[in-house]
Design an enzyme around this catalytic site. Structure first.
Site, PDB file in Angstrom:
ATOM      1  N   GLU A 142      34.993  61.698  78.640  1.00 47.11           N
ATOM      2  CA  GLU A 142      34.237  63.050  78.815  1.00 47.11           C
ATOM      3  C   GLU A 142      33.651  63.729  77.501  1.00 47.11           C
ATOM      4  O   GLU A 142      33.939  64.741  77.442  1.00 47.11           O
ATOM      5  CB  GLU A 142      35.040  64.190  79.737  1.00 47.11           C
ATOM      6  CG  GLU A 142      35.214  63.735  81.019  1.00 47.11           C
ATOM      7  CD  GLU A 142      36.062  64.646  81.946  1.00 47.11           C
ATOM      8  OE1 GLU A 142      36.725  65.294  81.385  1.00 47.11           O
ATOM      9  OE2 GLU A 142      36.029  64.473  83.175  1.00 47.11           O
ATOM     10  N   ASP A 196      40.404  61.714  90.374  1.00 43.51           N
ATOM     11  CA  ASP A 196      40.768  62.892  89.548  1.00 43.51           C
ATOM     12  C   ASP A 196      41.081  64.239  90.529  1.00 43.51           C
ATOM     13  O   ASP A 196      40.681  65.157  90.836  1.00 43.51           O
ATOM     14  CB  ASP A 196      39.201  63.511  88.906  1.00 43.51           C
ATOM     15  CG  ASP A 196      39.366  64.454  87.886  1.00 43.51           C
ATOM     16  OD1 ASP A 196      40.554  64.829  87.569  1.00 43.51           O
ATOM     17  OD2 ASP A 196      38.535  64.731  87.187  1.00 43.51           O
ATOM     18  N   GLU A 228      42.653  72.953  90.720  1.00 38.19           N
ATOM     19  CA  GLU A 228      41.420  72.643  90.355  1.00 38.19           C
ATOM     20  C   GLU A 228      40.545  72.377  91.706  1.00 38.19           C
ATOM     21  O   GLU A 228      39.339  72.850  91.903  1.00 38.19           O
ATOM     22  CB  GLU A 228      41.124  71.729  89.236  1.00 38.19           C
ATOM     23  CG  GLU A 228      39.832  71.250  88.832  1.00 38.19           C
ATOM     24  CD  GLU A 228      39.466  70.471  87.926  1.00 38.19           C
ATOM     25  OE1 GLU A 228      40.493  69.825  87.165  1.00 38.19           O
ATOM     26  OE2 GLU A 228      38.379  70.183  87.633  1.00 38.19           O
TER      27      GLU A 228
HETATM   28  C1  BDP Z   1      39.021  67.095  85.223  1.00 41.08           C
HETATM   29  C2  BDP Z   1      38.776  68.480  84.722  1.00 41.08           C
HETATM   30  C3  BDP Z   1      38.519  68.895  83.051  1.00 41.08           C
HETATM   31  C4  BDP Z   1      39.581  68.168  82.458  1.00 41.08           C
HETATM   32  C5  BDP Z   1      39.572  66.631  82.906  1.00 41.08           C
HETATM   33  C6  BDP Z   1      40.847  65.965  82.172  1.00 41.08           C
HETATM   34  O1  BDP Z   1      37.588  69.068  85.549  1.00 41.08           O
HETATM   35  O2  BDP Z   1      38.158  70.300  83.071  1.00 41.08           O
HETATM   36  O3  BDP Z   1      39.265  68.252  81.127  1.00 41.08           O
HETATM   37  O4  BDP Z   1      40.003  66.533  84.100  1.00 41.08           O
HETATM   38  O5  BDP Z   1      41.744  65.766  82.867  1.00 41.08           O
HETATM   39  O6  BDP Z   1      39.546  67.234  86.424  1.00 41.08           O
HETATM   40  O7  BDP Z   1      40.551  65.538  80.938  1.00 41.08           O
END
Ligand code: BDP
Length: 723
Positions: A314, A388, A416
């Site tokens: 990401e 996720d 989340e």
């Molecule tokens: C996702 C979240 C994000 C996190 C990412 C992670 O939306 O904010 O940074 O996972 O785990 O679910 O790195």
């Protein structure tokens, strides 16, 4: 200034009210599961009094001092009187709390063989008969075992368990029991729904908020022994000396509770705070920079745990920016940490914008070939499912697929994707489902729990991480029942074979009351809560339908984001022919990443468990489920069921009102109102949207949406928290 009598009276009333208010505030959940100490059972109370008349406590360092403090305080709360605690043994002692070497010969032999079973962190709580006298013993090999033993002992008492013939030999099954805080240096929390970060960087190191100790205490009481303080989307500044001094102050508070501090390491830190022009893990200046940095960290924090790293995920920097691999990156850091016994926890949460294959497959494809290539102080941290933290995912196929690499389970405690801190969802139910899942990697009975605790492949180290749901809210977690998720996570990290029902019962008794008229129905309510959220958000294997960015509420229609796999439409693939993601060999073939026994089950819609149906299959709207209902109707009825389950939860809670205080009742009741409103919102928005493809009527039994699709699409939440 003169006050009239009535003004003075008003002033007093106001003062009294504010005292009452502040009292009710401090008790409003701040004490967590360490709160309830009422014992109603007179015979049990008598037994406890007999055991705790005269206690020999063999003291020592700060961990033992904390254990003694807990014992004295806990007994006073339970028994309503001070116990006589002495630091020398005598004939009157009814209870002994001492490490192995503090026990006399007689008692040591009464525990013969037990000490080998409990390792460094375990404990023994045993009632033994010596010269016709019953003595209660808490013993351990190390100080931390005594602290854990004392907490356990108090918990047993608070749950009114008889200690008469107790013989408890316990040791954690997982080495690293860790919280991951996604806390930023400005005190916002990524995906945090319980206020701001506890870490007051501005006032540290001088000002140590008393809350740090309460945090450590709560964690130690469930055996959590590690905490990563900072967000995985890391800020390199935390590695500068100005911050390390502050980190050291926190580590000092946590140490006497057996908790080690970890930090997230931003891979580009050598450039950002080190003035180098590369962060290439094979560059000699970079290597030297990290070596020096690690040496510096250990000067501040001699027992520093290590680094947690999110790299090439990401948009975060990583070794691939320099044409290197995850192994190059992780091993470079591991080499720097090795002389200090530090660990690297390298996250496997990766999916690439340039990789067009199914996102669910990418972490496995990238990491599994590296099995055996990481140094022995590297652990790879894997989310519970391949996408996720969804309300339901099949277990991640990496579990079981890397025999030579210790895999850390990463669960998300913060909600989340599960309604933030307004929805009551008991997550141990989700965790248990993943831990119990069969991998078939070494024949049958090779559950994910056995991968995680290292027993399946004899790994030398094991770990579990939970993304914390803790913040500055008075009750720590926003929703009072979200405390149960912190508690339950800790319990499963200690013992991944515990059942979620056992955990719910413990938590209810420790938090509210031992009255089974309260405990039983509320336990049932907690148990159903996870299935309810699956049903009203993403039933039958649907996933990632949340509105994007903040992930608050439904957004199944979103399809315009730059990366395809950020769009909900990528996941549900609804069209006029049907709905679902084909991950069988005719589709992305993600099922091939599981053992053949499981792939076979998942591959056929007839054998695929219905809860994963649309995760693995794209099926026509009129596909018939096992009960003969067609898919469209089944989806609609599942959404409806989710709403009804929340209504049922509310009615159970209403009936439990008389067993708790009005404030305790009302706080949860108000939150449930939000949950019900949002459950209906989810149902209505998703079904109206999917109806544009199915073109079918809603089945009988479904409450019709209050608004039209355009209305739901028009809702915007620019200030949704945690984003
Ligand atoms: C996702 C979240 C994000 C996190 C990412 C992670 O939306 O904010 O940074 O996972 O785990 O679910 O790195």
């Amino acid at each position: 200034m003169n006050f009239s009598f009535s003004q003075l009276k008003m002033f007093f009333v106001f003062a009294l009210l504010s005292i009452a208010f502040s009292n009710s505030q401090t008790s409003a959940g701040y004490d967590l599961w360490l709160g309830n100490s009422e014992i109603r059972e007179p015979t049990i109370l008598l037994e406890y009094q007999n055991f705790t008349n005269s206690i020999f406590f063999s003291g020592g360092n700060s961990i033992l001092l904390n254990a003694q403090k807990e014992l004295v305080k806990g007994l006073k709360a339970i028994l309503g009187r001070e116990s006589d605690v002495q630091d020398f043994p005598n004939l009157l002692n009814t209870m002994w709390v001492a490490k192995k070497d503090g026990l006399n010969q007689e008692l040591q032999s009464a525990l013969k063989g037990n000490f080998e079973q409990i390792g460094k962190e375990g404990f023994i709580i045993k009632s033994v008969s010596v010269d016709g006298k019953n003595i209660l013993l808490i013993s351990a090999n190390e100080d931390i075992g005594i602290l854990y033993g004392v907490f356990k002992f108090l918990q047993l008492m608070k749950m009114q368990k008889s200690l008469d013939e107790i013989n408890l030999i316990e040791a954690p099954k997982i080495d690293l029991r860790m919280l991951n805080h996604w806390d930023n240096l400005d005190r916002t929390i990524e995906r945090g729904y319980a206020g701001f970060s506890l870490w007051n960087w501005q006032k540290l190191p001088e000002y140590k908020d008393p809350r740090y100790e309460d945090y450590a205490r709560a964690n130690a009481s469930i055996g959590i022994n590690a905490t990563a303080l900072t967000n995985v989307n890391a800020n390199a500044l935390v590695l500068t000396s100005a911050y390390l001094e502050k980190v050291a102050a926190l580590a000092d508070v946590f140490r006497p509770y057996g908790i080690k501090v970890y930090l997230t390491a931003r891979f580009s830190a050598p450039m950002e705070i080190g003035g180098l022009n590369t962060a290439d893990p094979l560059d000699k200046d970079v290597i030297e920079w990290w070596n020096n940095k690690v040496t510096e960290v250990y000067k501040y924090i001699p027992d520093f745990g290590g680094f947690l790293v999110k790299a090439n995920s990401e948009g975060q920097p990583g070794p691939q920016n320099y044409g290197r691999t995850h192994v190059d990156g992780a091993n470079m850091l591991a080499t720097a940490l090795k002389p200090f016994d530090g660990l690297v926890i390298w996250r496997a949460f990766v999916y690439s914008e340039t990789d067009a294959t199914d996102r669910a497959k990418q972490a496995f494809t990238e990491f599994v070939p590296y099995d055996g290539n990481f140094l022995d102080n590297v652990l790879v941290q894997v989310k519970n499912g391949p996408i996720d933290f969804q309300p339901r995912e099949p277990f991640h196929p990496m579990f079981g697929a890397m025999p030579n690499t210790p895999l850390v389970m990463e669960f998300q405690i913060t909600q989340e994707y599960l309604g933030f801190s307004s929805h009551l969802v008991f997550l141990p139910k989700l965790y248990e489902e993943v831990l119990y899942a069969e991998t078939y990697k070494k024949g049958k009975n090779a559950t994910v729990a056995k991968v995680i605790d290292g027993s399946l492949y004899n790994n030398k180290i094991s770990g579990m991480a939970g993304v914390a749901n803790i913040g500055t809210d008075l009750n720590w977690t926003g929703h009072p029942f979200a405390q149960a998720n912190w508690y339950g996570y800790g319990r499963l990290a200690w013992n991944p074979y515990l059942s979620s029902e056992t955990i719910a019962e413990e938590w209810l008794r420790l938090t509210y009351t031992n009255d089974s008229a309260f405990v039983e129905p509320i336990k049932a309510m907690m148990t159903v809560s996870r299935e309810a959220v699956v049903n009203y958000m993403t039933p039958l294997g649907l996933h990632h339908l949340m509105d994007t960015g903040h992930h608050y509420g439904p957004g199944p229609w979103v399809s315009d984001l730059s990366r395809p796999e950020w769009n909900p439409t990528y996941y549900h693939k609804a069209d006029k022919d049907g709905i679902g993601f084909d991950r069988t060999p005719s589709g992305s073939n993600a099922t091939s990443q599981y053992a053949p026994e499981i792939a076979k089950i998942f591959n056929a819609p007839e054998t695929c468990p219905e809860e994963y149906l649309l995760w693995f299959h794209h099926l026509p709207w009129d596909y018939k489920l096992k009960n003969g209902v067609i898919l469209w109707d089944a989806i609609a009825l599942k959404y409806q069921e989710g709403v009804e389950q929340v209504e049922e939860m509310i009615s159970i809670w209403d009936q439990a009102k008389k067993y708790i205080t009005y404030d305790q009742y009302n706080e949860v009741r108000m939150l449930m109102e939000i949950q019900l409103k949002e459950a209906k919102w989810w149902r209505n928005a998703c079904l109206l949207y999917f109806q544009t493809f199915s073109g079918r009527e809603f089945p009988p039994g479904m409450e019709l949406p209050a608004e039209n699709l355009e209305y739901y699409k028009s809702l915007k939440f620019p200030y949704a928290p945690g984003n």
